[in-house]
Enzyme design. Structure first.
Site, short mmCIF file in Angstrom:
data_model
loop_
_atom_site.label_atom_id
_atom_site.label_comp_id
_atom_site.label_asym_id
_atom_site.label_seq_id
_atom_site.Cartn_x
_atom_site.Cartn_y
_atom_site.Cartn_z
N ASP A 23 2.77 4.33 -1.92
CA ASP A 23 1.74 5.21 -1.37
C ASP A 23 2.21 6.66 -1.55
OD1 ASP A 23 -0.35 6.12 0.53
OD2 ASP A 23 1.40 6.51 1.78
N ASP A 40 -2.75 1.17 4.11
CA ASP A 40 -1.77 0.43 3.31
C ASP A 40 -1.62 -1.03 3.76
OD1 ASP A 40 -0.90 2.67 1.70
OD2 ASP A 40 0.00 3.45 3.53
N ASP A 64 0.75 10.04 0.26
CA ASP A 64 0.84 10.91 1.45
C ASP A 64 1.50 10.18 2.62
OD1 ASP A 64 -0.36 13.23 0.41
OD2 ASP A 64 -2.34 12.32 0.63
N LYS A 106 -6.49 -1.15 -1.02
CA LYS A 106 -5.39 -0.94 -1.96
C LYS A 106 -4.81 -2.29 -2.40
CE LYS A 106 -3.61 3.50 -0.20
NZ LYS A 106 -2.38 4.21 0.20
N ASP A 118 2.66 3.94 4.61
CA ASP A 118 2.86 4.58 5.92
C ASP A 118 1.68 4.49 6.86
OD1 ASP A 118 1.18 6.50 4.44
OD2 ASP A 118 1.51 7.78 6.19
O1 LIG Z 1 -5.97 9.99 1.11
C1 LIG Z 1 -5.42 9.89 2.22
O2 LIG Z 1 -6.04 10.05 3.29
C2 LIG Z 1 -3.98 9.52 2.30
O3 LIG Z 1 -3.47 9.27 1.02
P1 LIG Z 1 -2.36 8.15 0.79
O4 LIG Z 1 -3.08 6.86 0.71
O5 LIG Z 1 -1.69 8.56 -0.49
O6 LIG Z 1 -1.44 8.21 1.95
MG LIG Z 2 -0.09 7.33 3.10
#
Ligand SMILES: O=C(O)COP(=O)(O)O
Ligand SMILES: [Mg+2]
Length: 227
Positions: A16, A183, A18, A156, A179
């Protein structure tokens, strides 16, 4: 079965972006990138799986140096490096829910060109919004960075299944690291699901392994542990 049984068996990692590769301010952890490049040099294949829009996912992937498919828009899009896009989501119901919601409460929509979902500012009263659109066939997912209106059957996890098949791999060949609540399916479908320590307890419960460290440090920890 101990985790060391996985050593040398795992062929790939899905990461992932962010809150996992980045910190809470979205700054990427360069040591984690270095570690990812180190295992890529050993032949481990690296897929980014994100709620972000496809061009963002592709840019991060390119700058890290992976040429693999990216899973973007929470699994709504799987894009291969040459630009071929596999669309796994349908935005129409998200649009209907969004139009209804904006009549009822003030919302701040991301001004981007998502194909399969809608992203909203995280200041949204999510419980209220969930109640308001409970009749629509969509769900709201709060990542801590944005709130996404997405189709219930998009995830995902499904995106990774598609990416794996495009790479002639099986999802069980992957370790997945994440995180937040977007996910959860990713961690469940992968051979080994890893939650970083800054994850909510629900994600930690769904994971096979919870890292002691947070954010990018946890990516390094997971790589050192499993590869
Ligand atoms: O788009 C988001 O809200 C978070 O992005 P991520 O899935 O890379 O953590
Ligand atoms: Mg994330």
């Amino acid at each position: 079965m101990g985790y060391f049984c996985f050593r040398d068996k795992m062929k790939a990692i899905a990461v992932d972006i962010d809150g996992t590769l980045t910190d809470e301010e979205r700054k990427i952890n360069l040591d984690a990138v270095r570690e990812i490049r180190r295992i890529m040099d050993k032949g481990v294949r690296v897929v980014l799986a994100t709620g972000n829009i496809t061009c963002f996912a592709r840019s991060v992937s390119t700058m890290i140096g992976t040429n693999e498919p990216v899973v973007a828009e929470n699994g709504g899009i799987v894009e291969v490096k040459d630009g071929e896009k596999h669309v796994l989501g349908d935005k129409r119901e998200c649009n209907r829910a969004f139009r209804f919601l904006r009549e009822e409460i003030e919302i701040n929509r991301f001004n981007d060109d998502r194909k399969t979902e809608i992203a909203l500012g995280k200041e949204l009263d999510i419980e209220k919004a969930r109640r308001l659109i409970s009749d629509f066939d969509v769900e709201l997912v709060d990542t801590g960075f944005a709130v996404h209106i997405k189709c219930k059957d998009v995830s995902k996890g499904k995106g990774l299944v598609k990416a794996a098949s495009l790479m002639d791999l099986d999802v069980s060949d992957f370790i997945a690291v994440g995180d937040s609540m977007n996910d959860i399916e990713l961690l469940k479908v992968a051979g080994v699901g890893v939650a970083v320590n800054n994850s909510p307890s629900q994600l930690k419960k769904a994971a096979d392994h919870v890292c002691r460290s947070e954010f990018g440090e946890a990516v390094i920890e997971a790589i050192d542990y499993f590869f």
